[in-house]
Scaffold this active site. Sequence first.
Site, PDB file in Angstrom:
ATOM      1  N   LYS A   1      -3.748  -8.245  -9.248  1.00 46.62           N
ATOM      2  CA  LYS A   1      -4.937  -8.480  -8.415  1.00 46.62           C
ATOM      3  C   LYS A   1      -5.926  -7.331  -8.596  1.00 46.62           C
ATOM      4  O   LYS A   1      -5.536  -6.161  -8.589  1.00 46.62           O
ATOM      5  CB  LYS A   1      -4.498  -8.536  -6.938  1.00 46.62           C
ATOM      6  CG  LYS A   1      -5.664  -8.656  -5.949  1.00 46.62           C
ATOM      7  CD  LYS A   1      -5.214  -8.375  -4.514  1.00 46.62           C
ATOM      8  CE  LYS A   1      -5.831  -7.112  -3.962  1.00 46.62           C
ATOM      9  NZ  LYS A   1      -6.858  -7.219  -2.965  1.00 46.62           N
TER      10      LYS A   1
ATOM     11  N   LYS B   1      -9.550  -2.079  -5.401  1.00 48.49           N
ATOM     12  CA  LYS B   1     -10.033  -0.690  -5.427  1.00 48.49           C
ATOM     13  C   LYS B   1      -8.863   0.275  -5.468  1.00 48.49           C
ATOM     14  O   LYS B   1      -8.913   1.309  -6.113  1.00 48.49           O
ATOM     15  CB  LYS B   1     -10.831  -0.392  -4.151  1.00 48.49           C
ATOM     16  CG  LYS B   1     -12.170  -1.036  -4.106  1.00 48.49           C
ATOM     17  CD  LYS B   1     -12.777  -0.846  -2.706  1.00 48.49           C
ATOM     18  CE  LYS B   1     -13.351  -2.137  -2.182  1.00 48.49           C
ATOM     19  NZ  LYS B   1     -12.782  -2.573  -0.907  1.00 48.49           N
TER      20      LYS B   1
ATOM     21  N   LYS C   1       0.827  -1.207   0.000  1.00 51.37           N
ATOM     22  CA  LYS C   1       0.000   0.000   0.000  1.00 51.37           C
ATOM     23  C   LYS C   1       0.862   1.257   0.000  1.00 51.37           C
ATOM     24  O   LYS C   1       0.569   2.224  -0.694  1.00 51.37           O
ATOM     25  CB  LYS C   1      -0.957  -0.006   1.197  1.00 51.37           C
ATOM     26  CG  LYS C   1      -2.101  -1.000   1.024  1.00 51.37           C
ATOM     27  CD  LYS C   1      -3.039  -0.990   2.200  1.00 51.37           C
ATOM     28  CE  LYS C   1      -4.195  -1.958   1.977  1.00 51.37           C
ATOM     29  NZ  LYS C   1      -5.038  -2.124   3.158  1.00 51.37           N
TER      30      LYS C   1
HETATM   31  P1  ADP Z   1      -9.600  -4.023  -2.266  1.00 51.88           P
HETATM   32  O1  ADP Z   1      -8.269  -4.681  -2.473  1.00 51.88           O
HETATM   33  O2  ADP Z   1     -10.319  -3.834  -3.535  1.00 51.88           O
HETATM   34  O3  ADP Z   1      -9.514  -2.759  -1.434  1.00 51.88           O
HETATM   35  P2  ADP Z   1     -10.567  -5.209   0.142  1.00 51.88           P
HETATM   36  O4  ADP Z   1      -9.183  -5.163   0.685  1.00 51.88           O
HETATM   37  O5  ADP Z   1     -11.597  -4.313   0.746  1.00 51.88           O
HETATM   38  O6  ADP Z   1     -10.497  -5.009  -1.436  1.00 51.88           O
HETATM   39  O7  ADP Z   1     -11.077  -6.704   0.195  1.00 51.88           O
HETATM   40  C1  ADP Z   1     -12.326  -7.162   0.650  1.00 51.88           C
HETATM   41  C2  ADP Z   1     -12.393  -8.661   0.496  1.00 51.88           C
HETATM   42  O8  ADP Z   1     -12.382  -9.004  -0.893  1.00 51.88           O
HETATM   43  C3  ADP Z   1     -11.206  -9.392   1.114  1.00 51.88           C
HETATM   44  O9  ADP Z   1     -11.649 -10.627   1.644  1.00 51.88           O
HETATM   45  C4  ADP Z   1     -10.290  -9.601  -0.039  1.00 51.88           C
HETATM   46  O10 ADP Z   1      -9.427 -10.696   0.163  1.00 51.88           O
HETATM   47  C5  ADP Z   1     -11.282  -9.856  -1.165  1.00 51.88           C
HETATM   48  N1  ADP Z   1     -10.694  -9.457  -2.435  1.00 51.88           N
HETATM   49  C6  ADP Z   1     -10.328  -8.216  -2.809  1.00 51.88           C
HETATM   50  N2  ADP Z   1      -9.821  -8.205  -4.049  1.00 51.88           N
HETATM   51  C7  ADP Z   1      -9.846  -9.488  -4.460  1.00 51.88           C
HETATM   52  C8  ADP Z   1      -9.441 -10.151  -5.644  1.00 51.88           C
HETATM   53  N3  ADP Z   1      -8.941  -9.474  -6.667  1.00 51.88           N
HETATM   54  N4  ADP Z   1      -9.608 -11.476  -5.730  1.00 51.88           N
HETATM   55  C9  ADP Z   1     -10.141 -12.185  -4.718  1.00 51.88           C
HETATM   56  N5  ADP Z   1     -10.546 -11.625  -3.566  1.00 51.88           N
HETATM   57  C10 ADP Z   1     -10.401 -10.305  -3.426  1.00 51.88           C
END
Ligand code: ADP
Length: 322
Positions: free
Chosen positions: A190, A193, A111
Amino acid sequence: MKRILSGIQPSGQLHIGNYFGMMKTMISNMETSDLYVFIVDLHALTSVHDKERLGQGTLEAAADFLALGLDPDRCTFWVQSDVPEVCELMWVLSTLTPMGLLERCHSYKDKVAKGIAASHGLFSYPVLMAADILLFQSEIVPVGKDQKQHLEVARDIAIKFNNSFGETFVVPEPAISESTAIVPGLDGQKMSKSYGNTIPIFLEGKPLRKKVMSIQTDAIPVEEPKDPEKCNLYALLKLFAPAEQLAEIHELYVNGGAAYGYIKQDLYELVQDYFTDARTKKKELLANQDYLREILHKGANKARGKAVETLDLVRNRVGLTY
Ligand code: ADP
Ligand code: TRP
């Protein structure tokens, strides 16, 4: 019944990685588990410093879960900051969290590399997450693969606390589904957001088509064979296409003839159809925000009952009593 818990940050529009990585699993566990689902606005504060965006994002994330099928009467569903006990538990846990444990966390380093400010909150993010999990004595935590290390931190902290102060916390287990462990984004990294490479769940029509058309693919000519397992577009298609359609496209990859433009059009139509009902439901929910708030407040009251119970036990165990 097992207690299953997971949370999501309201830091931007929820995307299909969130859906397949976590939300879908949570929703499907509703009937067979004691389910805890929450929106982690305190965690989102590590990257969002905009009052309107955070508040609106929280309500939207709630609407997303409900629109996708979460039934608040069959689970405990709340907003993290409505149960402030979690902050007190976080402090207690942080006094026994070794610095080295946090220094090893990839997510923090990733991050910061992506430009998020290296604040103390961002560094101690995994301790707040451990508090979320341990406060509710969660047994299973469904997450995407990116959160696996944070789950290990939560387990280490639980074990250390239990060893120091006597059996107090359930040691949680992660649940990571291999097929959706990492949903790739438009650029093949990956989907996240914070990387600006997402397909939001509730996007539709032209803007959705535009996103799907921008998925990066290689430059191998149409008639040449390609390895579907190395293709970002195919990985996304797998999540949506019925078996028969997927088998046909697989053939084209292996034997030559896979034209990315046509496959993208297929994917666009599949995504558009897949979430049709949920889109309508979300619009209805957002038109009645007071109803959404009422659901969340009720959920917070329910969650708080359990939180106070655990925190009383912790206070007793560590000596925050006199
Ligand atoms: P982001 O990375 O978009 O900010 P979050 O960290 O809020 O997403 O993740 C929320 C949930 O969604 C977590 O359990 C995370 O592991 C899952 N998640 C986020 N992005 C992915 C992805 N690309 N593939 C699978 N699971 C994901
Ligand atoms: N850190 C998780 C994420 O970024 C969100 C989260 C916060 C969480 N607290 C949690 C997930 C507790 C599971 C359990 O995705």
